[in-house]
Design an enzyme around this catalytic site. Sequence first.
Site, PDB file in Angstrom:
ATOM      1  N   ASP A  62       5.662   0.580  11.929  1.00 32.44           N
ATOM      2  CA  ASP A  62       4.442  -0.083  11.463  1.00 32.44           C
ATOM      3  C   ASP A  62       4.359  -1.552  11.895  1.00 32.44           C
ATOM      4  OD1 ASP A  62       3.512   2.219  10.329  1.00 32.44           O
ATOM      5  OD2 ASP A  62       3.896   1.645   8.258  1.00 32.44           O
ATOM      6  N   ARG A  98       1.654  14.512  13.351  1.00 30.99           N
ATOM      7  CA  ARG A  98       1.925  14.295  11.923  1.00 30.99           C
ATOM      8  C   ARG A  98       1.810  15.550  11.052  1.00 30.99           C
ATOM      9  NH1 ARG A  98      -0.232   8.423  10.201  1.00 30.99           N
ATOM     10  NH2 ARG A  98       1.494   8.499   8.743  1.00 30.99           N
ATOM     11  N   CYS A 158      -3.911  12.992  14.185  1.00 31.51           N
ATOM     12  CA  CYS A 158      -4.550  11.694  13.975  1.00 31.51           C
ATOM     13  C   CYS A 158      -4.275  10.825  15.181  1.00 31.51           C
ATOM     14  CB  CYS A 158      -4.070  11.033  12.691  1.00 31.51           C
ATOM     15  SG  CYS A 158      -2.439  10.333  12.797  1.00 31.51           S
ATOM     16  N   ARG A 175      -8.222  -0.485   5.484  1.00 28.13           N
ATOM     17  CA  ARG A 175      -7.463   0.573   4.799  1.00 28.13           C
ATOM     18  C   ARG A 175      -6.161   0.040   4.217  1.00 28.13           C
ATOM     19  NH1 ARG A 175      -5.712   5.280   8.169  1.00 28.13           N
ATOM     20  NH2 ARG A 175      -4.654   5.529   6.207  1.00 28.13           N
ATOM     21  N   LYS A 194       0.843  -1.207   0.000  1.00 28.95           N
ATOM     22  CA  LYS A 194       0.000   0.000   0.000  1.00 28.95           C
ATOM     23  C   LYS A 194       0.873   1.251   0.000  1.00 28.95           C
ATOM     24  CE  LYS A 194      -1.478   1.633   4.118  1.00 28.95           C
ATOM     25  NZ  LYS A 194      -1.124   3.045   4.339  1.00 28.95           N
ATOM     26  N   ASN A 195       1.913   1.248   0.829  1.00 29.20           N
ATOM     27  CA  ASN A 195       2.728   2.465   0.964  1.00 29.20           C
ATOM     28  C   ASN A 195       3.617   2.731  -0.252  1.00 29.20           C
ATOM     29  OD1 ASN A 195       1.558   2.970   3.387  1.00 29.20           O
ATOM     30  ND2 ASN A 195       3.364   2.560   4.644  1.00 29.20           N
ATOM     31  N   ILE A 253       3.100  18.459   8.162  1.00 25.93           N
ATOM     32  CA  ILE A 253       3.729  18.309   6.835  1.00 25.93           C
ATOM     33  C   ILE A 253       4.705  19.460   6.571  1.00 25.93           C
ATOM     34  CG2 ILE A 253       1.942  16.875   5.778  1.00 25.93           C
ATOM     35  CD1 ILE A 253       0.998  19.477   4.315  1.00 25.93           C
TER      36      ILE A 253
END
Length: 434
Positions: A308, A125, A120, A400, A22-23, A127
Amino acid sequence: MDKFVIRGGNPLLGTVRVSGAKNAALPAMAAALLTEEPVILENVPQVRDIETTRKLLSSMGAEVELGYGRAQHRTTICCRNLARPEASYELVKTMRASTLVLGSLVARCGRARVSLPGGCAIGARPIDLHIKGLERLGAHITQEHGYVEANASRLRGAEVVFDKITVTGTEDVLMAATLADGETIMQNCAREPEVADLADLLNKMGANIEGAGTSTIRVKGVSKLNGARHRICPDRIEAGTFILAAALTGGDLNVSGCEPHHLDALLHKLTEVGVKTAHNGDSVRVLGSGDLKASDVVTEEYPGFPTDMQAQYMALATQAEGTSIITENIFENRFMHALELVRMGANIKMEGRRAIVRGKTPLSAAAVLASDLRASASLVLAALVADGETIIDRVYHIDRGYEHIEEKLRGVGAQIRRIGEMLPKKVAAPLVRA
Ligand code: UD1
């Protein structure tokens, strides 16, 4: 809302196949914004974040066709007409990686408007590093009404030094630099395999990038990129989750279709824990002994132990003999799963960024709540060894990023089923065609 019902006690036996990462697929889809020609991506996982990205690109005017039948993992994206270079709050709030379009949009269209992601479940997080990097390339950036607006008639190559290692920040600036005038030298870059996979795709599209996968990346800007065909690399986090599930349940599992080298930190840790693993080509075989020893873990940027995998490792640590200290270095608030594991009988104390897990304590089934993607995976793992029937609520988090996890686990002997309004097939249904 869907739930998983899991009855613990079965060792995982047989072979499970890993999906595409996914990433890696998310930045690859954002990279398609850089060209007018079609980009064909193979091995794209059928997970909700991909569907969200499809919606995001379509909302800008892109044509996104998701494969079906035998080609169900192929996605074709054509961004010939980009009428609205904008990522709305509605989409960014459900998937923070939407901010990945900032760099490619400003490089291709000269302007971009992207919602700020906000906080979140796992931390703040921000940017700011994406923004700083793009400003170095000459973008003029303003923030208003919760949106970042970037403008640049033409980006210029520059030296970009990241103050802190950021995965999507590296990817965002890398994409922008491909279409900048002159050379960009990026320092202190993320070395994750997904960054290298993105650079691989960009080079197939005609970019001139060297050093991706190391901390210094050099990009010689080109005036135009073309279409390309690319196969997304395997998902090392999904592979790692299955490997830990096999270790935890004392199974004998072959995890196929992965890149074992991307799993070095995890496999090394498992040797310390007392789990035998062997790899052959694109497969890792895990032989769980049911006799696990405690071992400390510190999360780090790649090639270190991935954040993760931290939640899933914690589930394993609850069943290891002794005390494991788990230190989370990447995100400030990534222990939500610990409280749920405690409700299942784990002995875990939190001290700031450290979780102290004392094992082994028997786990008993309970009703638990998934709080984020990897936390959900941790609860699934705990449930596989808990006594009784665990019910995990809010599994949309797991949808997800894990492709049909319940089907894959059932295929290797787990007792897991999905209940709720949405059956597994329906989760896949909107992905069938754009
Ligand atoms: C990516 C992964 C995510 C993984 C994470 C860390 C994707 C789509 N997501 O997320 O699964 O958990 O890497 O391996 O690839 N930071 C700043 N300013 C910024 C950017 C980041 O302070 O501008 C901080 C973050 O708050 C965090 C750290 O840097 O503390 C690392 O974050 P980052 O590598 O950017 O994570 P993501 O790219 O969002």
